[in-house]
Design a protein around this motif. Structure first.
Motif, PDB file in Angstrom:
ATOM      1  N   GLU A 251       0.814  -1.306  -0.037  1.00 49.74           N
ATOM      2  CA  GLU A 251       0.012   0.005  -0.082  1.00 49.74           C
ATOM      3  C   GLU A 251       0.748   1.047   0.102  1.00 49.74           C
ATOM      4  O   GLU A 251       1.858   1.063   0.482  1.00 49.74           O
ATOM      5  CB  GLU A 251      -0.983   0.068   1.148  1.00 49.74           C
ATOM      6  N   PRO A 252       0.473   2.605  -0.780  1.00 51.05           N
ATOM      7  CA  PRO A 252       1.031   3.373  -0.686  1.00 51.05           C
ATOM      8  C   PRO A 252       1.393   4.034   0.819  1.00 51.05           C
ATOM      9  O   PRO A 252       0.465   4.009   1.489  1.00 51.05           O
ATOM     10  CB  PRO A 252       0.261   4.412  -1.348  1.00 51.05           C
ATOM     11  N   GLY A 253       2.506   4.529   1.028  1.00 52.93           N
ATOM     12  CA  GLY A 253       3.050   5.048   2.303  1.00 52.93           C
ATOM     13  C   GLY A 253       3.852   3.965   3.169  1.00 52.93           C
ATOM     14  O   GLY A 253       4.289   4.122   4.300  1.00 52.93           O
ATOM     15  N   MET A 265      16.276   1.869   1.346  1.00 54.64           N
ATOM     16  CA  MET A 265      14.948   2.163   2.114  1.00 54.64           C
ATOM     17  C   MET A 265      14.180   2.317   0.810  1.00 54.64           C
ATOM     18  O   MET A 265      14.124   3.280   0.071  1.00 54.64           O
ATOM     19  CB  MET A 265      14.995   3.260   2.969  1.00 54.64           C
ATOM     20  N   LEU A 266      12.743   1.572   0.860  1.00 56.12           N
ATOM     21  CA  LEU A 266      11.931   1.955  -0.382  1.00 56.12           C
ATOM     22  C   LEU A 266      10.644   2.263   0.432  1.00 56.12           C
ATOM     23  O   LEU A 266      10.380   1.558   1.364  1.00 56.12           O
ATOM     24  CB  LEU A 266      11.895   0.723  -1.033  1.00 56.12           C
ATOM     25  N   MET A 267       9.904   3.254  -0.128  1.00 55.81           N
ATOM     26  CA  MET A 267       8.646   3.537   0.109  1.00 55.81           C
ATOM     27  C   MET A 267       7.587   3.475  -1.097  1.00 55.81           C
ATOM     28  O   MET A 267       7.874   4.069  -2.086  1.00 55.81           O
ATOM     29  CB  MET A 267       8.421   5.054   0.833  1.00 55.81           C
ATOM     30  N   ASN A 268       6.423   2.608  -0.835  1.00 52.51           N
ATOM     31  CA  ASN A 268       5.602   2.493  -1.754  1.00 52.51           C
ATOM     32  C   ASN A 268       4.862   3.878  -2.057  1.00 52.51           C
ATOM     33  O   ASN A 268       4.442   4.263  -1.362  1.00 52.51           O
ATOM     34  CB  ASN A 268       4.510   1.253  -1.629  1.00 52.51           C
ATOM     35  N   THR A 269       4.637   4.207  -3.454  1.00 53.43           N
ATOM     36  CA  THR A 269       4.227   5.539  -3.632  1.00 53.43           C
ATOM     37  C   THR A 269       3.046   5.213  -4.412  1.00 53.43           C
ATOM     38  O   THR A 269       2.233   6.087  -5.223  1.00 53.43           O
ATOM     39  CB  THR A 269       5.053   6.595  -4.385  1.00 53.43           C
ATOM     40  N   GLY A 270       2.309   4.051  -4.759  1.00 51.26           N
ATOM     41  CA  GLY A 270       1.332   3.524  -5.651  1.00 51.26           C
ATOM     42  C   GLY A 270       1.474   3.782  -7.131  1.00 51.26           C
ATOM     43  O   GLY A 270       2.686   3.434  -7.723  1.00 51.26           O
ATOM     44  N   VAL A 274       6.588   9.425  -8.240  1.00 55.92           N
ATOM     45  CA  VAL A 274       6.710  10.628  -7.628  1.00 55.92           C
ATOM     46  C   VAL A 274       8.180  11.127  -7.646  1.00 55.92           C
ATOM     47  O   VAL A 274       9.229  10.409  -7.589  1.00 55.92           O
ATOM     48  CB  VAL A 274       6.514  10.332  -5.929  1.00 55.92           C
ATOM     49  N   VAL A 275       8.254  12.117  -8.309  1.00 57.92           N
ATOM     50  CA  VAL A 275       9.781  13.036  -8.510  1.00 57.92           C
ATOM     51  C   VAL A 275      10.095  13.517  -7.324  1.00 57.92           C
ATOM     52  O   VAL A 275       9.585  14.168  -6.370  1.00 57.92           O
ATOM     53  CB  VAL A 275       9.558  13.995  -9.462  1.00 57.92           C
ATOM     54  N   SER A 276      11.346  13.117  -7.022  1.00 63.77           N
ATOM     55  CA  SER A 276      11.948  13.463  -5.747  1.00 63.77           C
ATOM     56  C   SER A 276      13.022  14.817  -5.909  1.00 63.77           C
ATOM     57  O   SER A 276      13.464  15.109  -6.730  1.00 63.77           O
ATOM     58  CB  SER A 276      13.092  12.442  -5.422  1.00 63.77           C
ATOM     59  N   ASP A 277      12.391  15.685  -4.828  1.00 61.40           N
ATOM     60  CA  ASP A 277      13.546  16.816  -4.866  1.00 61.40           C
ATOM     61  C   ASP A 277      14.358  16.941  -3.760  1.00 61.40           C
ATOM     62  O   ASP A 277      14.875  17.830  -3.464  1.00 61.40           O
ATOM     63  CB  ASP A 277      12.315  18.160  -4.620  1.00 61.40           C
ATOM     64  N   THR A 392      10.482  14.349   3.484  1.00 60.84           N
ATOM     65  CA  THR A 392      10.155  15.674   2.658  1.00 60.84           C
ATOM     66  C   THR A 392       9.569  15.508   1.242  1.00 60.84           C
ATOM     67  O   THR A 392       8.642  16.400   0.910  1.00 60.84           O
ATOM     68  CB  THR A 392      11.518  16.137   2.259  1.00 60.84           C
ATOM     69  N   ASP A 393       9.860  14.222   0.526  1.00 64.09           N
ATOM     70  CA  ASP A 393       9.242  14.217  -0.853  1.00 64.09           C
ATOM     71  C   ASP A 393       7.857  13.545  -0.649  1.00 64.09           C
ATOM     72  O   ASP A 393       6.949  13.972  -1.601  1.00 64.09           O
ATOM     73  CB  ASP A 393      10.271  13.162  -1.489  1.00 64.09           C
ATOM     74  N   SER A 394       7.393  12.896   0.287  1.00 61.80           N
ATOM     75  CA  SER A 394       6.249  12.173   0.302  1.00 61.80           C
ATOM     76  C   SER A 394       5.383  12.920   1.370  1.00 61.80           C
ATOM     77  O   SER A 394       4.103  12.707   1.169  1.00 61.80           O
ATOM     78  CB  SER A 394       6.367  10.561   0.809  1.00 61.80           C
ATOM     79  N   GLY A 395       5.676  13.612   2.200  1.00 64.91           N
ATOM     80  CA  GLY A 395       4.762  14.332   3.173  1.00 64.91           C
ATOM     81  C   GLY A 395       4.418  13.294   4.192  1.00 64.91           C
ATOM     82  O   GLY A 395       3.600  13.558   5.008  1.00 64.91           O
ATOM     83  N   VAL A 396       4.863  11.986   4.158  1.00 65.87           N
ATOM     84  CA  VAL A 396       4.490  11.039   5.125  1.00 65.87           C
ATOM     85  C   VAL A 396       5.468  10.920   6.293  1.00 65.87           C
ATOM     86  O   VAL A 396       6.768  10.561   5.952  1.00 65.87           O
ATOM     87  CB  VAL A 396       4.222   9.643   4.452  1.00 65.87           C
ATOM     88  N   ARG A 397       5.204  10.967   7.574  1.00 67.24           N
ATOM     89  CA  ARG A 397       6.164  10.711   8.671  1.00 67.24           C
ATOM     90  C   ARG A 397       5.657   9.398   9.200  1.00 67.24           C
ATOM     91  O   ARG A 397       4.728   9.020   9.698  1.00 67.24           O
ATOM     92  CB  ARG A 397       5.567  11.836   9.635  1.00 67.24           C
ATOM     93  N   LEU A 398       6.846   8.554   9.028  1.00 66.23           N
ATOM     94  CA  LEU A 398       6.658   7.081   9.373  1.00 66.23           C
ATOM     95  C   LEU A 398       6.483   7.157  10.941  1.00 66.23           C
ATOM     96  O   LEU A 398       7.277   7.684  11.765  1.00 66.23           O
ATOM     97  CB  LEU A 398       7.760   6.226   8.934  1.00 66.23           C
TER      98      LEU A 398
END
Length: 492
Positions: A251-253, A265-270, A274-277, A392-398
């Motif tokens: 699942e995303p996130g 480290m990998l995070m599912n983005t769906g 998602v372009v990384s800044d 920063t890129d995803s806006g998700v705080r694990l």
């Protein structure tokens, strides 16, 4: 009726074959190390023929240990060290040279030339990747240039592949294929279309005639011959992508971190890239036949477990890797010593090929315990930097990070990791999830497991580390680490 799934896990330091049952439990495993070849400073090679020989050995050894025959396997999946590059003769099947390993930095001049013509991110819109020695495309170009093989490659006499391709070619009697996850690490594949890009190939100087067919990560690939004769090959994934599947991050996130030779480290983005800044990689997480691609953000760290090997093999500081925790625990803290293991430059989020390994803060007080502790802590610091970029890129705080890989047996490291992240670190019952993910993917492909929901039910927590460090201490340590990182820049 066949009741088991096989997984071939070809890693940076070893090759192993594992058999799993329907509960996702390990039935048997056989594993063999291969040589690490260092012809020059910054160069790392493997012998593809040695790896293929070991592959046949571990398959036969594992099946023998389990008391199984090959027809007891319903399917098999491959997972592999990713960007490591092989070029071989289509007629003889023999490599033209040793494989260039993902850690190798010999392509720095090629990469510098590409950067000078358009910047480090000139290919990022299509590939999701910065230009770096890490990726396989420049390695192919170097092999062709260095051995004068460009014309032969243009004529289709030579084939390129990463380790998944090399193993599939040998296992199936000549299928020249790679999957989307490995292809997405080449600087040659369009992330959106999942196809080789002719313009990129021309710019990198890699003839399209030598490129393998790109297939889905989870889906029918071919029928094996030789040691797995008759067994369907039904999945191929790069090792970190396989670990995502093994950690059931569907699942995303959802995110995982693998502590192996390097750290990833990998995070599912769906289903949308998602372009990384913030210095991360956009990559394919996996593709499944008949479904939309799934993408991920990745933070790649070149040196983590290999730093422990370096302390053992190059310095003789420890006799075995398992001794590192006791030595690091012999001191109360790092003694203000910080080890930046930029042996191959720094990967995410810095992407500094000019960085080199640095130990700072040494005094007469420093002893080998401080060196060992700073080496372990370097893995946790690098992971913290990657997670900050991912936030920063995803806006998700694990709130928790799922972890796997060999270094997760080190409780000192895992506790320090939780302290630095300010989040729980959770290890599953099967910590070596790379092979498990390849097995899950192969099983999904043939209906051995019916759905990802069924796989979720198999994931079992083994241990959890929760943060105990106060915020002021955490910020102080991270500040000192970042100062040390800055001192590693610009050495080359």
């Amino acid at each position: 009726m066949a009741e088991f799934i096989g997984a071939l896990d070809q890693g940076t330091t070893s090759t192993r074959f594992m058999v799993f049952d329907h509960a996702g439990s390990v039935v048997a495993v056989d594993q063999r190390e291969h040589r690490q070849i260092f012809p020059e400073a910054g160069w790392v090679e493997h012998d593809p023929m040695e790896i293929w020989s070991l592959t046949t050995s571990v398959i036969e050894g594992c099946l023998t240990a389990a008391g199984l025959k090959r027809n007891d396997l319903v399917s098999v999946g491959i997972t592999n060290q990713r960007e490591t590059t092989v070029v071989w003769d289509v007629k003889t099947g023999l490599p033209v040279a040793n494989a260039i390993v993902w850690q190798d930095t010999r392509t720095s001049d090629i990469c510098d030339g590409l950067v000078s013509d358009g910047g480090i991110d000139r290919f990022r819109p299509k590939t999701g990747l910065p230009i770096a020695t890490y990726f396989s495309g420049p390695k192919v170009r170097w092999l062709l240039d260095h051995h004068g093989l460009g014309d032969r490659a243009e004529r289709g006499e030579l084939l390129f592949g990463t380790m998944d391709t090399w193993l599939a070619w040998n296992l199936t009697g000549g299928s020249h294929v790679t999957d989307t996850t490995n292809a997405s690490r080449s600087l040659l594949m369009d992330l959106v279309t999942g196809t080789w890009d002719a313009d990129l190939a021309m710019t990198l100087g890699v003839p399209t005639a030598m490129l393998p067919t790109i297939v889905d990560s989870i889906g029918p690939i071919g029928i094996c011959t030789g040691p797995l004769d008759g067994v369907p090959l039904s999945a191929m994934l790069g090792d970190q992508h396989a670990a995502m599947v093994g950690q059931v991050c569907f699942e995303p996130g959802e995110a995982k971190n693998t502590y192996g030779t390097g750290n990833f480290m990998l995070m599912n983005t769906g289903t949308s890239p998602v372009v990384s800044d913030a210095g991360l990689i956009t990559t394919v997480a996996y593709t499944r036949s008949g479904e939309d691609p799934v993408y991920a953000l990745e933070g790649s760290v070149a040196v983590s477990g290999s730093l422990v090997q370096w302390l053992r093999d190059n310095l003789g500081l420890i006799g075995s890797a398992s001794e590192i925790e006791a030595l690091a625990s012999s001191v109360a803290d790092n003694g203000d010593v910080y080890f930046v293991p930029a042996f191959s430059g720094l990967f995410a989020p810095h992407w500094r090929s000019d960085a080199r390994g640095t130990i700072v803060g040494l005094t007469r007080f420093t002893n080998k315990g401080h060196i060992a502790r700073s080496a372990l802590e370097a893995t946790a610091y690098q992971t913290s930097d990657v997670l900050d970029a991912m936030t920063t890129d995803s806006g998700v705080r694990l709130t928790e990070l799922r972890v796997d890989g060999g270094m997760t047996v080190n409780s000192l490291l895992m506790q320090f990791q939780a302290d630095l992240l300010g989040a729980d670190v959770v290890k599953p019952r099967i910590a070596e999830t790379t092979a498990l993910g390849a097995a899950y993917a192969a099983g999904l492909s043939v209906g051995f497991w019916k759905s990802t929901d069924e796989l979720r039910q198999l994931w079992v927590e083994d241990r959890r580390w929760s943060p105990t460090m106060d915020d002021d201490t955490r910020l102080t340590l991270l500040g000192r680490w970042h100062a040390a990182v800055e001192k590693s820049f610009g050495w080359v």
